[in-house]
Scaffold this motif. Sequence first.
Motif, PDB file in Angstrom:
ATOM      1  N   ALA A 602       0.894  -1.176  -0.103  1.00  0.00           N
ATOM      2  CA  ALA A 602      -0.155   0.147   0.144  1.00  0.00           C
ATOM      3  C   ALA A 602       0.781   1.258  -0.159  1.00  0.00           C
ATOM      4  O   ALA A 602       0.401   2.357  -0.258  1.00  0.00           O
ATOM      5  CB  ALA A 602      -0.867   0.057   1.286  1.00  0.00           C
ATOM      6  N   SER A 603       1.981   1.245   0.260  1.00  0.00           N
ATOM      7  CA  SER A 603       2.875   2.290   0.725  1.00  0.00           C
ATOM      8  C   SER A 603       4.189   2.487  -0.190  1.00  0.00           C
ATOM      9  O   SER A 603       5.255   2.326   0.632  1.00  0.00           O
ATOM     10  CB  SER A 603       3.150   2.353   2.098  1.00  0.00           C
ATOM     11  N   SER A 604       4.233   2.851  -1.390  1.00  0.00           N
ATOM     12  CA  SER A 604       5.373   3.090  -2.153  1.00  0.00           C
ATOM     13  C   SER A 604       5.613   4.699  -1.833  1.00  0.00           C
ATOM     14  O   SER A 604       4.831   5.241  -1.752  1.00  0.00           O
ATOM     15  CB  SER A 604       5.189   3.244  -3.583  1.00  0.00           C
ATOM     16  N   VAL A 605       7.086   4.772  -1.428  1.00  0.00           N
ATOM     17  CA  VAL A 605       7.556   6.074  -0.867  1.00  0.00           C
ATOM     18  C   VAL A 605       8.571   6.549  -1.864  1.00  0.00           C
ATOM     19  O   VAL A 605       9.401   5.909  -2.502  1.00  0.00           O
ATOM     20  CB  VAL A 605       8.090   5.783   0.744  1.00  0.00           C
ATOM     21  N   SER A 606       8.370   7.723  -1.823  1.00  0.00           N
ATOM     22  CA  SER A 606       9.548   8.502  -2.595  1.00  0.00           C
ATOM     23  C   SER A 606      10.230   9.529  -1.845  1.00  0.00           C
ATOM     24  O   SER A 606       9.981  10.238  -1.103  1.00  0.00           O
ATOM     25  CB  SER A 606       8.529   9.333  -3.738  1.00  0.00           C
TER      26      SER A 606
END
Length: 818
Positions: A602-606
Motif C-alpha cells: 500500500a505504501s510506495s515512498v518517494s
Amino acid sequence: MPTTDKVQTTIIDASGSRLFMPPEAKLASSSSTAAAVSSLGIRPMAGDLTTPNNYIPLEDSNTFFCPTRITLGSFDKDKKCAVKESVLPTNVSLSAAVTTEHVLYELKVSFCNRLKNTSAAILAVPRIPGVLLMEEAHEVGGIKFEPKVMAKEKADAAYKDAENSSVKTATLSSTAEDTHHIKLDKVPAGASGVFGLTFIQSDGLKCRDMVLSDASEESSRLADVVICPGYTGLGISEGVPFEFNLIIGNGIDVDLPTDDVIVEDTQQVEKISPDMRCLILFDGSLVQRSLLGGLLQWKSVCGLAQGTLLKVRLKYSAASEVFYSGIDGNCSKTDEVSMVPDETMDKMITGVDSISKCFYSSTDGSPLDTSLVDISMPFDIPETSPSAEQHEVYIIVDTSGSTSMTVRSDDGIGRTTFLDTSKLLLDGILDVLPSHIDLLRKKKKINQLPIKVHLWQFNSNTTKEAEIVLEESSSLISLSILQARVKSLTSAGSTNYDSWARELRKNVSSNPSHLHSVLLVTDGGATSREYFFDAIDAITSHPGIGFFQVDCLGYGPWLDPSCVSHLAQVTGGEAIMVESLRGMEIRVKVLGMMARSILRAASSVSLKINNASVLATRLLNNDHGKQPPRVSSDGNKSPFTVSVLPGQHVRLLLLHSSGKRPLIAIGSVTLPVTSEVANNSSGDEVMEICDDDDLVDIGERLPELRSSSLFTKLSNKRALHAMKHLPMLEPAYFATGSVNHPVETASERHFATLHTSIFGQIVSPSVTKGCAVAQLEMGIQPVPEHCRPVPSNIASVFSSHRSKRESYLMPSFGYGPY
C-alpha cells in the motif's frame, strides 16, 4: 595420510587434529530420509531435497584457488639460446579477510630463479569468477614492487618503458579468460622473490540464511570459505609449505558444522575428482579473539596431501525484520492489537561516507564530492497516502506426501504430522488476521476496500480451495470458510512448484494492478528451478504490475533452503526457515511477514534528492541482492526521485558540490545528512567506524600481520573509503541487476569511478590497472623478447608438474554459477 579410495575428513582444533569418524549408526537411525522411509514408507519425490538443511554446496561457497605456475625465461649465454622453465614455489601463503561487507584474499607465492642468468618471470593464477585482482606488492632480490593504480593506458606505457630499460624494472598484470598473468621483467640469477597479490570478491560475502531448529532461535546467516591449496609435499623431495590465515570481523564466528553436514561435505568432495583425498575443517577454538574480531592461523610446513581442500564455516547474526515484533501470538479475535513504535525520522540516516573533491566539474571546474548515504526506511512513514488498488492475499500450502512425515507434537509427548502442524499454525494466523488488517485501516495505512484472500494447496497439482472477501462485517463468517478448508487438507503426491506458479501467473495477470501478497508454506523446493523462476520473473516483470511479493515459511528436513530463500529474495519478500513449526514464536513471525507485505503493497515512498545527482542505488542487509530502488528525474536531472518501500535498507551514492550537503526529503520532512569525510586534496581523512576497523584492531593486537600487504590495505583510510564506494560504481564489483545506474548520470559515474579508484589505489577493472616501476641500483640488461615466457592458459597451469606429483583440483571445480 594413508592412501584410500575415499576422502578422509580431518578436524583441526586448539588441541590438535583428529579424524572425523561419522556416527554412521546414529545417522542411519535418525536421518530424516531413513526415519521417514522406515516408519511411514515415505520416500523422497520430485521437489524433496534430502541433503542436510544447512549444507552449502561448493559452488555457493567463498572459494579461492592457490594452484599457480611460475615460468622463468632467460637467454643462456653459454648455449646461445632461449631457456624457459616452470618451477615449483618455495612457499605459498594465503590470507583471507572477511567482514559482512567484504571478502579479500592475499596470495603470496615465493620462488627462486635457479637459472644461470637474469630471467623474466610470469606467474599464472586461476581466475575465479567473481574474484578480482585488486593490488600487487611483489619483492625480488631485495627490490620491493608496490604497484600504483593508474589509468589503463598510462599503466601499459609505464611497463613498456621499464621493460626495455637497463636501469628500471617493472611489474604488470593482465587478465585472460581463465587466468591472471603477472609479469616481472628482470629477476637476477639466484635471486629469491615473492609474488604478492590481493584479490577482492565482488558483491561481498556469499552467505545464506540458516535453517533454524525453531522460530525461537536467533536468525543467523552461514557462509563457507573453501580453499584449494593445490600442492603436495608428500613423496617428493621438494615439498611446498602452505600457510593459511583467516581474519574475521566483528560478530562473525567460526562454527564447526553439524555431523550430518560434515558427512555430506565429505561425500560431495569425493565426487569432484578421483584425486581428492582429504578435507580439512577448522574449529572455532583456533580463533584468537581481539575486542573487535579474530584471527585463525594454520600452516603445513611440509606441504599438503594431494587433493586437499580446506573449509571454514562462518556464522553471524542476521536479525529478521518483523513488522509486528511485539504482538502476542496468543491474541484472539477480540484482543486489542497495537503497533510497535517504529524508527523516528531523524534516525533514518544510518551512515554517510564521503570523498571530498573526488573530481572537478568539466563545465565550471568546481570541486565535486561523492557521498554514500545509508537509509533505513521505517514501517510507519508519515505523510504517505495508501494505494487505492485492491489487496489480494494468497496463502499457498504444500500438501505433498513428505508433509505426512511425523514429528513430536507441541505437548512434547505425542506425534503429529508436519501437515497437521502447519494446519494448526495457519488456523491460528487466520484467527487473528482481521485484527491486524483493522489496525492498518484505522491508521489509514491501507485503503478501505475489501481484501481478497485465496487459499490454495499444491502437491502434484494445484487446487484452489477457497476465495473469500474480507470485509469488516463479514470477516468472521468468511474466515470460518477458510479455516474449514484448511482443516480438510491431506497429504499426497510430489512437490510441483511449476503448477502453482502457472496458476498464480494467470491470477495476477487478470488483475495486474492489484496489490498481490503471497505466503508460501512448504517443506520442499522447485523440481525445475529454470521453469519455475521463469514463471515468477514473468509476474514480476509484468508492465502493469501494482505490487507482487512472496514471503516463505519453509520447514522440515527435506526443504530446499536456497530455492525458498531465492524466491523470497527476487520478489522482495522474506523467508523464515525452520526444522520445526512448534511454538508460538512462529505465529508471531509469520503474522509479521504478512502484515509487512500488506503495508508495503500500500505504501510506495518517494525520496526527493536535491543539491545532488544520484550515481547509483542498491539495497542492503536482509534486502541485499534484491532489485535496487528505481530512480527518475526530469530533463534537468535535479531533483531526483528514488522509489523505496517501508522497511527497506537503502544505499545511495550521490554526487554534489564540494562542501554542500545533499538534501533528502520525504514529503515535507528533510532528513539530516552528516558526513565522515575522506579529503582527496589535503589528505586529511576522517575514518568512519565500520566493520573494516575491526580488522585494523586485529592487526594492532596481532603484530605478525603488520608485514602483510592485506593489513596495509585494510589499515589505509583512503583504501577503505574506496572499498565502500567502488562496489556502487564498478560493474565488476557487483552482481548483475543488484545496483541501479541511472542513465542520466553515466558520464559523471565514469569520472567518479576513475578518480575513486586512483584515490584509494584500488583497481577498478573498467578504467584502471596497477603497474609498478622500480629503480635498479645497477644496470641489468633486459631479457630479449623472444626469451621471455609467454602467458599460458588455465589448462596448462593445472596440468603442470604432474611428473613431480604436484596435484591440483580439476579445473571444472568452482567454475559453475557464482
